[in-house]
Design a protein around this motif. Sequence first.
Motif, PDB file in Angstrom:
ATOM      1  N   HIS A  19      63.524  75.640  55.889  1.00 48.89           N
ATOM      2  CA  HIS A  19      62.367  75.061  54.856  1.00 48.89           C
ATOM      3  C   HIS A  19      63.245  74.248  53.888  1.00 48.89           C
ATOM      4  CE1 HIS A  19      64.615  78.917  53.149  1.00 48.89           C
ATOM      5  NE2 HIS A  19      64.590  78.438  52.243  1.00 48.89           N
ATOM      6  N   VAL A  20      62.449  73.867  52.977  1.00 46.64           N
ATOM      7  CA  VAL A  20      62.999  72.788  52.119  1.00 46.64           C
ATOM      8  C   VAL A  20      62.292  73.120  50.973  1.00 46.64           C
ATOM      9  CG1 VAL A  20      63.654  71.063  53.607  1.00 46.64           C
ATOM     10  CG2 VAL A  20      61.461  70.759  52.493  1.00 46.64           C
ATOM     11  N   GLY A  21      62.739  73.026  49.421  1.00 39.13           N
ATOM     12  CA  GLY A  21      62.006  73.299  48.408  1.00 39.13           C
ATOM     13  C   GLY A  21      62.648  72.716  47.229  1.00 39.13           C
ATOM     14  N   TYR A  22      61.908  72.996  45.906  1.00 36.46           N
ATOM     15  CA  TYR A  22      62.281  72.385  44.714  1.00 36.46           C
ATOM     16  C   TYR A  22      62.187  73.657  43.760  1.00 36.46           C
ATOM     17  CZ  TYR A  22      62.629  69.581  40.403  1.00 36.46           C
ATOM     18  OH  TYR A  22      63.011  69.143  39.303  1.00 36.46           O
ATOM     19  N   ARG A  23      63.067  73.814  42.785  1.00 35.85           N
ATOM     20  CA  ARG A  23      63.209  74.777  41.936  1.00 35.85           C
ATOM     21  C   ARG A  23      62.318  74.422  40.707  1.00 35.85           C
ATOM     22  NH1 ARG A  23      66.402  76.095  37.724  1.00 35.85           N
ATOM     23  NH2 ARG A  23      67.961  74.472  38.361  1.00 35.85           N
ATOM     24  N   GLN A  44      72.474  74.468  36.652  1.00 31.95           N
ATOM     25  CA  GLN A  44      72.300  73.078  36.154  1.00 31.95           C
ATOM     26  C   GLN A  44      72.662  71.918  37.134  1.00 31.95           C
ATOM     27  OE1 GLN A  44      74.718  71.865  32.816  1.00 31.95           O
ATOM     28  NE2 GLN A  44      73.600  70.322  32.455  1.00 31.95           N
ATOM     29  N   GLY A  45      71.385  71.143  37.344  1.00 30.14           N
ATOM     30  CA  GLY A  45      71.686  70.171  38.360  1.00 30.14           C
ATOM     31  C   GLY A  45      71.234  70.528  39.759  1.00 30.14           C
ATOM     32  N   TYR A  46      71.149  71.835  40.320  1.00 25.95           N
ATOM     33  CA  TYR A  46      70.961  72.025  41.294  1.00 25.95           C
ATOM     34  C   TYR A  46      69.564  72.715  41.682  1.00 25.95           C
ATOM     35  CZ  TYR A  46      75.931  71.829  41.805  1.00 25.95           C
ATOM     36  OH  TYR A  46      77.322  71.495  41.559  1.00 25.95           O
ATOM     37  N   ARG A  47      68.534  71.809  41.942  1.00 24.69           N
ATOM     38  CA  ARG A  47      67.105  72.145  42.020  1.00 24.69           C
ATOM     39  C   ARG A  47      66.561  72.023  43.399  1.00 24.69           C
ATOM     40  NH1 ARG A  47      64.018  72.621  37.468  1.00 24.69           N
ATOM     41  NH2 ARG A  47      65.091  72.353  35.507  1.00 24.69           N
ATOM     42  N   VAL A  48      67.095  70.881  44.355  1.00 27.71           N
ATOM     43  CA  VAL A  48      66.509  71.028  45.474  1.00 27.71           C
ATOM     44  C   VAL A  48      67.247  71.750  46.399  1.00 27.71           C
ATOM     45  CG1 VAL A  48      66.205  69.227  47.442  1.00 27.71           C
ATOM     46  CG2 VAL A  48      65.858  68.537  44.983  1.00 27.71           C
ATOM     47  N   PHE A  49      66.858  72.137  47.516  1.00 28.12           N
ATOM     48  CA  PHE A  49      67.500  73.304  48.646  1.00 28.12           C
ATOM     49  C   PHE A  49      66.912  73.140  49.779  1.00 28.12           C
ATOM     50  CE2 PHE A  49      64.096  75.699  46.403  1.00 28.12           C
ATOM     51  CZ  PHE A  49      63.507  76.127  47.454  1.00 28.12           C
ATOM     52  N   VAL A  90      69.091  84.649  55.047  1.00 27.35           N
ATOM     53  CA  VAL A  90      68.858  83.155  54.754  1.00 27.35           C
ATOM     54  C   VAL A  90      69.894  82.654  54.276  1.00 27.35           C
ATOM     55  CG1 VAL A  90      67.218  81.828  53.241  1.00 27.35           C
ATOM     56  CG2 VAL A  90      66.488  84.125  54.238  1.00 27.35           C
ATOM     57  N   LEU A  91      70.262  81.355  54.776  1.00 27.53           N
ATOM     58  CA  LEU A  91      71.284  80.524  54.305  1.00 27.53           C
ATOM     59  C   LEU A  91      70.862  79.254  53.397  1.00 27.53           C
ATOM     60  CD1 LEU A  91      74.412  79.578  53.738  1.00 27.53           C
ATOM     61  CD2 LEU A  91      74.296  78.623  56.169  1.00 27.53           C
ATOM     62  N   ARG A  92      71.027  79.262  52.197  1.00 25.40           N
ATOM     63  CA  ARG A  92      70.358  78.011  51.421  1.00 25.40           C
ATOM     64  C   ARG A  92      71.457  77.311  50.662  1.00 25.40           C
ATOM     65  NH1 ARG A  92      65.566  79.731  47.426  1.00 25.40           N
ATOM     66  NH2 ARG A  92      64.497  80.229  49.665  1.00 25.40           N
ATOM     67  N   PRO A  93      71.572  76.102  51.134  1.00 22.23           N
ATOM     68  CA  PRO A  93      72.364  75.290  50.362  1.00 22.23           C
ATOM     69  C   PRO A  93      71.589  74.296  49.360  1.00 22.23           C
ATOM     70  CG  PRO A  93      72.681  74.756  52.577  1.00 22.23           C
ATOM     71  CD  PRO A  93      71.631  75.501  52.562  1.00 22.23           C
ATOM     72  N   PRO A 100      77.750  78.118  43.197  1.00 24.64           N
ATOM     73  CA  PRO A 100      76.712  77.213  42.608  1.00 24.64           C
ATOM     74  C   PRO A 100      75.838  76.453  43.470  1.00 24.64           C
ATOM     75  CG  PRO A 100      78.500  77.022  41.063  1.00 24.64           C
ATOM     76  CD  PRO A 100      79.111  77.617  42.423  1.00 24.64           C
ATOM     77  N   VAL A 101      76.427  76.151  44.652  1.00 27.20           N
ATOM     78  CA  VAL A 101      75.565  75.240  45.665  1.00 27.20           C
ATOM     79  C   VAL A 101      75.303  76.024  46.734  1.00 27.20           C
ATOM     80  CG1 VAL A 101      76.931  73.132  44.590  1.00 27.20           C
ATOM     81  CG2 VAL A 101      77.744  74.338  46.741  1.00 27.20           C
ATOM     82  N   ILE A 102      75.322  77.295  46.787  1.00 19.97           N
ATOM     83  CA  ILE A 102      75.076  78.025  48.066  1.00 19.97           C
ATOM     84  C   ILE A 102      74.553  79.376  47.623  1.00 19.97           C
ATOM     85  CG2 ILE A 102      77.228  78.978  48.601  1.00 19.97           C
ATOM     86  CD1 ILE A 102      76.373  78.168  51.518  1.00 19.97           C
TER      87      ILE A 102
END
Length: 262
Positions: free
Chosen positions: A115-119, A80-85, A257-260, A229-231
Amino acid sequence: MHHPALLAISASIVSLVLSATVSAAPQERPPASASSAAPSETSKVAQSTAAPATQSATKEGVTAAPSARDEGKDAQGGVQGYRVFVGITGGILRASAEHPSIKKSSFTAPTLGLHVGYRVSSSISLGFEITSFEKYMRRSNEFARFEPEDSLEAQADCSNCTEAAPAGGKTMALTAVFLTAGPRLEYTPFGEDGLYLGAFAGMASVVGLPGSTGVGGALRAGFRLRPAPVISLALEGGVQAQSFEVGNVFAPYAQLVLRPYF
């Protein structure tokens, strides 16, 4: 000689004694009747009325208090709440390059990416990606093509020459940087984490070599874990490719791949 009257009286007394004995003995309790064993119609109605109420209360309780596994999940089933990475990648590849300025060969090189993205949902993410790998190259003379170097060698015949190097001339060595940038798509079939498939495509170029602008992209597959949840962390493999007016590059790779998430 027995008298018949006395015999009759004796028989009557014996019959009375036996009857009294049988009457005094404890009687076995008859089995409960069907009406006493079965619950009454009133109790049945009460139970049938109470059961749905209990089930309803149970369902309401589950709805009001979700399990720990479902806590923190949004409507799409993701965190919940974590869509941008933002993702940072690093690994190694084996490239095969064909280019008029490069002697045809295969070489190993490190690869880096951002890379940047949105879920969009729990299974689909969209974004933008830049990948690159580089290789130091040199040529033996001004008419030869560049060759990838795995180690640095002396550029001159001696290391203590006092004469100044001649000015001008052609470039004899360079670091070729292979870049690809474009939109990316990622699909996770079993939820937000776990096994995933991805692809991206866009513009490609090789910095330092003429005529090296074209298109490129990559296909990939990997497995992602989420320690918090944030990584998230992932191990990924795939293939990159670039195509130019005068050549092409093909490079299988493996990377981390490391993704915050934000």
